[in-house]
Design a protein around this motif. Structure first.
Motif, PDB file in Angstrom:
ATOM      1  N   PRO A  59       1.289  -1.248   0.003  1.00  0.00           N
ATOM      2  CA  PRO A  59       0.439  -0.170  -0.057  1.00  0.00           C
ATOM      3  C   PRO A  59       0.843   1.119   0.300  1.00  0.00           C
ATOM      4  N   HIS A  60       2.691   0.959   0.463  1.00  0.00           N
ATOM      5  CA  HIS A  60       2.809   1.851   0.514  1.00  0.00           C
ATOM      6  C   HIS A  60       3.036   3.071  -1.334  1.00  0.00           C
ATOM      7  N   TYR A  61       3.057   1.916  -2.304  1.00  0.00           N
ATOM      8  CA  TYR A  61       3.226   2.843  -3.160  1.00  0.00           C
ATOM      9  C   TYR A  61       1.875   3.687  -3.843  1.00  0.00           C
ATOM     10  N   ALA A  68       5.113  -1.499  12.935  1.00  0.00           N
ATOM     11  CA  ALA A  68       5.097  -0.557  11.319  1.00  0.00           C
ATOM     12  C   ALA A  68       5.493  -1.535  10.813  1.00  0.00           C
ATOM     13  N   GLU A  69       5.306  -1.050   9.273  1.00  0.00           N
ATOM     14  CA  GLU A  69       5.208  -2.176   7.692  1.00  0.00           C
ATOM     15  C   GLU A  69       6.739  -2.321   8.107  1.00  0.00           C
ATOM     16  N   PRO A  70       7.504  -3.488   7.283  1.00  0.00           N
ATOM     17  CA  PRO A  70       8.735  -3.439   7.698  1.00  0.00           C
ATOM     18  C   PRO A  70       9.599  -3.009   6.784  1.00  0.00           C
ATOM     19  N   ASP A  71       9.151  -2.791   5.208  1.00  0.00           N
ATOM     20  CA  ASP A  71       9.679  -2.322   3.808  1.00  0.00           C
ATOM     21  C   ASP A  71       9.409  -1.242   3.118  1.00  0.00           C
ATOM     22  N   CYS A  72       8.865  -0.056   4.268  1.00  0.00           N
ATOM     23  CA  CYS A  72       8.848   1.207   4.189  1.00  0.00           C
ATOM     24  C   CYS A  72      10.400   1.518   3.950  1.00  0.00           C
ATOM     25  N   ALA A  73      10.842   2.441   3.358  1.00  0.00           N
ATOM     26  CA  ALA A  73      11.541   3.955   3.072  1.00  0.00           C
ATOM     27  C   ALA A  73      10.998   5.189   3.966  1.00  0.00           C
ATOM     28  N   GLY A  79       4.265   2.130  15.534  1.00  0.00           N
ATOM     29  CA  GLY A  79       5.458   2.345  14.825  1.00  0.00           C
ATOM     30  C   GLY A  79       5.348   3.425  14.266  1.00  0.00           C
ATOM     31  N   LYS A  80       6.273   3.543  12.869  1.00  0.00           N
ATOM     32  CA  LYS A  80       6.366   4.754  12.927  1.00  0.00           C
ATOM     33  C   LYS A  80       5.052   4.646  11.815  1.00  0.00           C
ATOM     34  N   CYS A  81       4.372   4.040  11.102  1.00  0.00           N
ATOM     35  CA  CYS A  81       3.197   3.778  10.878  1.00  0.00           C
ATOM     36  C   CYS A  81       1.845   5.215  11.364  1.00  0.00           C
ATOM     37  N   HIS A  82       1.910   4.615  13.072  1.00  0.00           N
ATOM     38  CA  HIS A  82       0.463   5.872  14.145  1.00  0.00           C
ATOM     39  C   HIS A  82       0.844   6.599  13.555  1.00  0.00           C
ATOM     40  N   PHE A  83       2.010   6.964  13.399  1.00  0.00           N
ATOM     41  CA  PHE A  83       2.573   8.778  12.725  1.00  0.00           C
ATOM     42  C   PHE A  83       2.335   9.985  11.623  1.00  0.00           C
ATOM     43  N   CYS A  84       2.075   8.716  10.925  1.00  0.00           N
ATOM     44  CA  CYS A  84       2.717   8.671   9.796  1.00  0.00           C
ATOM     45  C   CYS A  84       1.413   9.785   9.029  1.00  0.00           C
ATOM     46  N   GLU A  85       1.445  10.646   8.183  1.00  0.00           N
ATOM     47  CA  GLU A  85       0.239  11.195   7.833  1.00  0.00           C
ATOM     48  C   GLU A  85      -0.839  10.484   6.700  1.00  0.00           C
ATOM     49  N   PHE A  86      -0.463   9.275   5.730  1.00  0.00           N
ATOM     50  CA  PHE A  86      -0.602   8.601   5.310  1.00  0.00           C
ATOM     51  C   PHE A  86      -1.718   7.201   5.438  1.00  0.00           C
ATOM     52  N   ARG A  87      -1.165   7.642   6.363  1.00  0.00           N
ATOM     53  CA  ARG A  87      -1.839   6.182   7.165  1.00  0.00           C
ATOM     54  C   ARG A  87      -3.011   5.793   7.110  1.00  0.00           C
ATOM     55  N   HIS A  88      -3.767   6.636   6.905  1.00  0.00           N
ATOM     56  CA  HIS A  88      -5.381   6.373   6.482  1.00  0.00           C
ATOM     57  C   HIS A  88      -5.089   5.763   5.004  1.00  0.00           C
ATOM     58  N   LEU A  89      -4.494   6.472   4.265  1.00  0.00           N
ATOM     59  CA  LEU A  89      -4.379   6.460   2.331  1.00  0.00           C
ATOM     60  C   LEU A  89      -3.493   4.906   1.996  1.00  0.00           C
ATOM     61  N   CYS A  90      -2.653   4.330   3.386  1.00  0.00           N
ATOM     62  CA  CYS A  90      -1.998   3.557   2.777  1.00  0.00           C
ATOM     63  C   CYS A  90      -1.757   2.496   4.280  1.00  0.00           C
ATOM     64  N   GLY A  91      -0.850   2.822   5.378  1.00  0.00           N
ATOM     65  CA  GLY A  91      -1.197   1.709   6.702  1.00  0.00           C
ATOM     66  C   GLY A  91      -0.160   0.699   5.971  1.00  0.00           C
ATOM     67  N   GLY A  92       0.754   0.159   5.596  1.00  0.00           N
ATOM     68  CA  GLY A  92       1.514  -0.396   5.350  1.00  0.00           C
ATOM     69  C   GLY A  92       0.973  -1.769   5.555  1.00  0.00           C
ATOM     70  N   SER A  93       1.765  -3.065   4.907  1.00  0.00           N
ATOM     71  CA  SER A  93       0.816  -4.023   4.550  1.00  0.00           C
ATOM     72  C   SER A  93       1.075  -4.952   5.799  1.00  0.00           C
ATOM     73  N   GLN A 124      10.378   8.055   6.220  1.00  0.00           N
ATOM     74  CA  GLN A 124      10.399   8.294   7.601  1.00  0.00           C
ATOM     75  C   GLN A 124       9.322   9.525   8.350  1.00  0.00           C
ATOM     76  N   PRO A 125       7.842   9.184   8.748  1.00  0.00           N
ATOM     77  CA  PRO A 125       7.478  10.331   9.063  1.00  0.00           C
ATOM     78  C   PRO A 125       7.400  11.600   9.719  1.00  0.00           C
ATOM     79  N   ASP A 126       7.525  12.509   9.552  1.00  0.00           N
ATOM     80  CA  ASP A 126       8.032  14.403  10.638  1.00  0.00           C
ATOM     81  C   ASP A 126       8.321  13.174  11.859  1.00  0.00           C
TER      82      ASP A 126
HETATM   83  S1  SF4 Z   1       5.679   4.853   7.292  1.00  0.00           S
HETATM   84 FE1  SF4 Z   1       5.170   3.894   5.101  1.00  0.00          FE
HETATM   85  S2  SF4 Z   1       3.561   2.303   5.157  1.00  0.00           S
HETATM   86 FE2  SF4 Z   1       3.590   3.449   7.449  1.00  0.00          FE
HETATM   87  S3  SF4 Z   1       1.872   4.952   6.913  1.00  0.00           S
HETATM   88 FE3  SF4 Z   1       3.720   6.063   6.128  1.00  0.00          FE
HETATM   89  S4  SF4 Z   1       3.638   5.574   4.258  1.00  0.00           S
HETATM   90 FE4  SF4 Z   1       2.739   3.851   4.770  1.00  0.00          FE
END
Ligand code: SF4
Length: 367
Positions: free
Chosen positions: A243-245, A355-360, A327-341, A362-364
């Motif tokens: 989903p991080h695509y 946190a999604e292990p294979d996402c590069a 983890g970082k997915c909790h703080f990520c502004e894209f979490r509703h659209l992505c959320g990681g696998s 880094q949220p603020d």
């Molecule tokens: S940190 Fe990566 S995998 Fe997690 S929600 Fe954000 S973009 Fe998606």
């Protein structure tokens, strides 16, 4: 620059085309674990014989009937194993089609996919046939599938299905072994007249447990290359278990956008599906999981109704709440659209909310 624009994304929730709390977009029904192939990355650890507790025809028809009770009709994907190992597969397709459910099927590329079988699928109303191709040449693909000649047979099936008037899809699992072949494979697919290329990012489950997968940086580079292909190929490209695509595409679109309200781009991006969010998986014995790659049992058909499991299972409900991510997915502004696998998080860490292990990305504020 991109970082500045990302801050405008904030926590805006996407506009949903359907309410994933009530109805999945895709229901995968694993009609059997039987299959004559021995693919390296088989999620199902498929066997040559079906399981004695496999759902019988009557149960399968009842399962399909229950799917019609969702407020919005899902798309049904009949998968396996090899769905063509079931003698009643044409009956299941016809039953679902008559009930108003669109049905896709993912047969294994074996001699069972005869012109007659393709014709019967068409008569039963199949909406799409999806075939796996895991490399741009026979050596790469056949090594993955474990059967010489599988590559050529896959191409023949796709051609035969298209000739019969059935829309076709290709599924590819991206690994270090075929990463260099994205562009060459994309060109081959362009000549096959497919409607969709679904690129799977490996989840270490089943026989794929010990296979190497792409690093986070390799995923990022693969996203860029897939996005370039998406701009030029005549078929749609989507990712599975990546989903991080979507995050990559949104970042790219924002960076390209001109005009004042760049965040408007984000508002019109539909939320994609994720494990348990728009997706439900029913195993060959009736166990219900958030996806085929996330083997948490959330209920059991026919003892429980699949609509109730999808809407009310605590695991399904939690997976649809991006604020429960860790983890970082909790703080990520894209979490509703992505959320990681969620499947990969579970497979790698044992925690489906990690946190999604294979996402590069880094949220603020996350180091
Ligand atoms: S940190 Fe990566 S995998 Fe997690 S929600 Fe954000 S973009 Fe998606």
């Amino acid at each position: 620059m991109i970082r500045l624009l990302q801050s405008k994304v904030s926590d805006r929730r996407p506009r949903l085309r359907r309410d994933f709390k009530c109805s999945p977009l895709l229901v995968f029904y694993e009609v059997t674990q039987a299959c004559d192939l021995v693919c390296q990355h088989c999620r199902a650890c498929a066997q040559t014989r079906s399981h004695p507790a496999e759902l019988k025809t009557d149960d399968s028809l009842q399962l399909i009937d229950q799917l019609t009770e969702f407020p919005s009709q899902p798309m049904l994907v009949l998968t396996g194993g090899d769905p063509l190992k079931r003698a009643d597969i044409f009956q299941l397709v016809e039953h679902a089609t008559r009930a108003g459910i669109g049905v896709s099927i993912t047969p294994s590329a074996t001699p069972l996919v005869t012109p007659a079988a393709i014709g019967r699928l068409r008569e039963a109303g199949i909406a799409r046939i999806a075939i796996s191709i895991d490399g741009a040449d026979a050596a790469t693909h056949d090594a993955t599938r474990g059967v010489p000649g599988s590559f050529d047979r896959s191409l023949q099936i796709l051609t035969a299905a298209r000739t019969a008037g059935i829309p076709t899809q290709v599924n590819t699992t991206l690994t270090p072994a075929n990463l260099a072949q994205i562009e060459s494979l994309a060109e081959i697919l362009a000549h096959l007249g497919i409607v969709m290329w679904s690129v799977f990012f490996l989840v270490p489950v089943g026989r794929a447990r010990d296979l190497p997968r792409l690093s986070a940086d390799e995923c990022e580079m693969a996203f860029a290359r897939l996005w370039r292909q998406a701009q030029r190929q005549p078929y749609a490209i989507k990712t599975t278990e990546a989903p991080h695509y979507r995050r990559y595409v949104i970042q790219h679109q924002i960076s390209q956008a001109d005009g004042c309200d760049r965040t408007a781009t984000v508002g019109f991006v539909p939320a994609g599906v994720n494990d348990g969010k728009g997706v439900m998986f029913v195993s060959h014995t009736g166990l219900v999981h958030p996806s085929g790659f996330l083997p948490i049992v959330c209920g059991a058909f026919p003892r429980e109704h699949v609509v109730d499991i999808y809407q009310n299972s605590p695991v399904f409900r939690a997976l649809r709440d991006a604020d429960k991510l860790a983890g970082k997915c909790h703080f990520c502004e894209f979490r509703h659209l992505c959320g990681g696998s969620r499947a990969r998080a579970y497979a790698v860490t044992g925690d489906a909310f990690a946190a999604e292990p294979d996402c590069a990305y880094q949220p603020d504020g996350v180091s």
